[in-house]
Design a protein around this motif. Sequence first.
Motif, short mmCIF file in Angstrom:
data_model
loop_
_atom_site.label_atom_id
_atom_site.label_comp_id
_atom_site.label_asym_id
_atom_site.label_seq_id
_atom_site.Cartn_x
_atom_site.Cartn_y
_atom_site.Cartn_z
N TRP A 279 -3.66 -2.14 -11.17
CA TRP A 279 -3.01 -1.94 -9.88
C TRP A 279 -3.64 -2.81 -8.80
O TRP A 279 -4.86 -2.93 -8.72
CB TRP A 279 -3.11 -0.48 -9.45
CG TRP A 279 -2.47 0.47 -10.41
CD1 TRP A 279 -3.09 1.22 -11.36
CD2 TRP A 279 -1.07 0.74 -10.52
NE1 TRP A 279 -2.17 1.96 -12.06
CE2 TRP A 279 -0.91 1.69 -11.57
CE3 TRP A 279 0.07 0.31 -9.84
CZ2 TRP A 279 0.33 2.18 -11.94
CZ3 TRP A 279 1.32 0.80 -10.22
CH2 TRP A 279 1.44 1.72 -11.25
N LEU A 280 -2.78 -3.41 -7.98
CA LEU A 280 -3.23 -4.01 -6.74
C LEU A 280 -3.14 -2.91 -5.68
O LEU A 280 -2.06 -2.41 -5.38
CB LEU A 280 -2.33 -5.19 -6.34
CG LEU A 280 -2.65 -5.83 -4.98
CD1 LEU A 280 -4.04 -6.44 -4.99
CD2 LEU A 280 -1.60 -6.85 -4.59
N ILE A 292 -11.70 5.25 -0.34
CA ILE A 292 -11.00 5.82 -1.49
C ILE A 292 -10.79 4.78 -2.57
O ILE A 292 -10.98 5.04 -3.78
CB ILE A 292 -9.66 6.42 -1.04
CG1 ILE A 292 -9.90 7.62 -0.11
CG2 ILE A 292 -8.81 6.84 -2.24
CD1 ILE A 292 -8.65 8.13 0.58
N TYR A 293 -10.43 3.56 -2.17
CA TYR A 293 -10.21 2.50 -3.15
C TYR A 293 -11.51 2.10 -3.84
O TYR A 293 -11.53 1.78 -5.04
CB TYR A 293 -9.57 1.28 -2.48
CG TYR A 293 -8.12 1.49 -2.08
CD1 TYR A 293 -7.38 2.60 -2.51
CD2 TYR A 293 -7.47 0.57 -1.25
CE1 TYR A 293 -6.06 2.78 -2.14
CE2 TYR A 293 -6.14 0.75 -0.87
CZ TYR A 293 -5.45 1.85 -1.32
OH TYR A 293 -4.14 2.02 -0.96
N ARG A 294 -12.61 2.08 -3.10
CA ARG A 294 -13.90 1.76 -3.73
C ARG A 294 -14.27 2.80 -4.78
O ARG A 294 -14.75 2.47 -5.86
CB ARG A 294 -15.00 1.67 -2.66
CG ARG A 294 -14.97 0.41 -1.83
CD ARG A 294 -16.16 0.35 -0.87
NE ARG A 294 -16.05 -0.79 0.03
CZ ARG A 294 -16.42 -2.02 -0.26
NH1 ARG A 294 -16.93 -2.28 -1.46
NH2 ARG A 294 -16.29 -2.99 0.61
N GLU A 295 -14.05 4.06 -4.46
CA GLU A 295 -14.35 5.12 -5.42
C GLU A 295 -13.50 4.96 -6.67
O GLU A 295 -13.99 5.10 -7.80
CB GLU A 295 -14.10 6.49 -4.78
CG GLU A 295 -15.07 6.86 -3.68
CD GLU A 295 -14.69 8.16 -3.00
OE1 GLU A 295 -13.66 8.76 -3.39
OE2 GLU A 295 -15.42 8.59 -2.08
N GLY A 306 -7.12 -5.73 -8.06
CA GLY A 306 -7.71 -6.20 -6.81
C GLY A 306 -7.40 -5.22 -5.70
O GLY A 306 -6.62 -4.28 -5.87
N VAL A 307 -8.04 -5.43 -4.56
CA VAL A 307 -7.82 -4.59 -3.38
C VAL A 307 -7.49 -5.51 -2.21
O VAL A 307 -8.24 -6.46 -1.92
CB VAL A 307 -9.07 -3.74 -3.05
CG1 VAL A 307 -8.83 -2.91 -1.78
CG2 VAL A 307 -9.43 -2.83 -4.22
N GLY A 336 -16.86 -5.79 -9.01
CA GLY A 336 -16.45 -7.14 -9.32
C GLY A 336 -14.98 -7.44 -9.07
O GLY A 336 -14.57 -8.59 -9.23
N GLN A 337 -14.16 -6.44 -8.68
CA GLN A 337 -12.77 -6.75 -8.39
C GLN A 337 -12.66 -7.61 -7.13
O GLN A 337 -13.54 -7.61 -6.28
CB GLN A 337 -11.94 -5.46 -8.18
CG GLN A 337 -11.66 -4.70 -9.44
CD GLN A 337 -12.75 -3.69 -9.72
OE1 GLN A 337 -13.67 -3.55 -8.95
NE2 GLN A 337 -12.64 -3.01 -10.85
N LYS A 338 -11.55 -8.34 -7.04
CA LYS A 338 -11.28 -9.10 -5.84
C LYS A 338 -11.02 -8.13 -4.68
O LYS A 338 -10.19 -7.25 -4.76
CB LYS A 338 -10.05 -9.99 -6.05
CG LYS A 338 -10.17 -10.98 -7.20
CD LYS A 338 -11.22 -12.04 -6.91
CE LYS A 338 -11.14 -13.20 -7.88
NZ LYS A 338 -11.21 -12.79 -9.28
N TRP A 339 -11.75 -8.34 -3.58
CA TRP A 339 -11.59 -7.49 -2.40
C TRP A 339 -11.21 -8.41 -1.25
O TRP A 339 -12.02 -9.19 -0.77
CB TRP A 339 -12.90 -6.76 -2.10
CG TRP A 339 -12.74 -5.63 -1.12
CD1 TRP A 339 -12.68 -5.73 0.24
CD2 TRP A 339 -12.63 -4.25 -1.43
NE1 TRP A 339 -12.53 -4.49 0.80
CE2 TRP A 339 -12.50 -3.56 -0.20
CE3 TRP A 339 -12.62 -3.52 -2.61
CZ2 TRP A 339 -12.37 -2.17 -0.12
CZ3 TRP A 339 -12.49 -2.14 -2.54
CH2 TRP A 339 -12.37 -1.48 -1.31
#
Length: 358
Positions: A279-280, A292-295, A306-307, A336-339
């Motif tokens: 999911w993006l 919330i997205y980091r968790e 990615g976020v 390590g996801q694209k933020w």
Amino acid sequence: MAVAVDVWQGWRVPPTPAGQLAVPNLHRAARIEDAVHQLVERRLRRTGWRVNIVAYTGYGAPGWVRVMCRVLLGRPDTRQRGRLDKVRGWRSFTTLPNKHVTVTIEAGGVRHETRADRSGFVDTLVEADLPPGWGTVRLSVPDAEPVDAPVRILDPEVKFGIISDIDDTVMVTALPRPLLAAWNTFVLDEHARNAVPGMAVLYERLVTAHPGAPVFYLSTGAWNVAPTLTRFLSRHLYPAGPLLLTDWGPTADRWFRSGREHKRVTLARMAKEFPDVKWLLVGDDGQHDQEIYREFAAAHPENVAGVAIRRLSPTQAVLAGSLPAPAGSSSAGPVGQKWLSAPDGAGLWQLLRDAGLV
């Protein structure tokens, strides 16, 4: 006839035996709310209010579908067809739930029965053999016209999807400043709401680059405003997709629902239901989306492509009750996801393209 499996907070629970109602130990606020509803329901029925079904967009995969709707007692719509009346937000809340009514669901040629909860809400999983893409299921209750609910069935080959916040991500609302939020929700004409620049084009480009990719709109907003939000998204050319909202008011064990918990539970559910989809996650830096997205990214790194965070302007950040974000367009995620971060859809598109997510 099959019996649907009811869902509570994203997890399956055994259905209530036929003819019996589950009666939990309700919180005092819920008991007060139920008593008030009971007092006014008889009078409203005598004044012409009638039962109707509000169908929400569902989703699923081959073999199952999640069906959502509310059964309400509402005033008759006396407006002339085709007349373009202004729609104020408060109209969405002038309804009364029709509690514990039996709802019949026809999906893929099979009939299922389930029961609405104390808020008139139905959220259930049913077995259904529906092809990938858009389809419909039919919902019916006694004394009301049947309605068709759209459902989005994900193709098992789909490996990319979008989960998007709504408030200040696709629609400018300046939440959670209480007075302004109340004005936007209850008073403002829905046609006066503003879209965030470039976000509709961004989503359309993403679903074009990833054929079959679904878009889910996750918000702490109330189900009462789902029809208004659906019209807003359509009017501003956002891709169609299920709304994942919550219900206002008392619950069985507390005075008010937790918006942040709703988002956490929903994200965990999406990871469980679609384990092969990355999911993006799209949100803004004015509320709690980043936290919330980091968790979620830390707990489910295999489900995050990615976020993308829409960075509010200093004025918007203050109105939303937060401090302005520091300058900077992107950074690495917790695992390590694209933020990525930009003030509008055009900026996010450029960053996503540079990051190889398109």
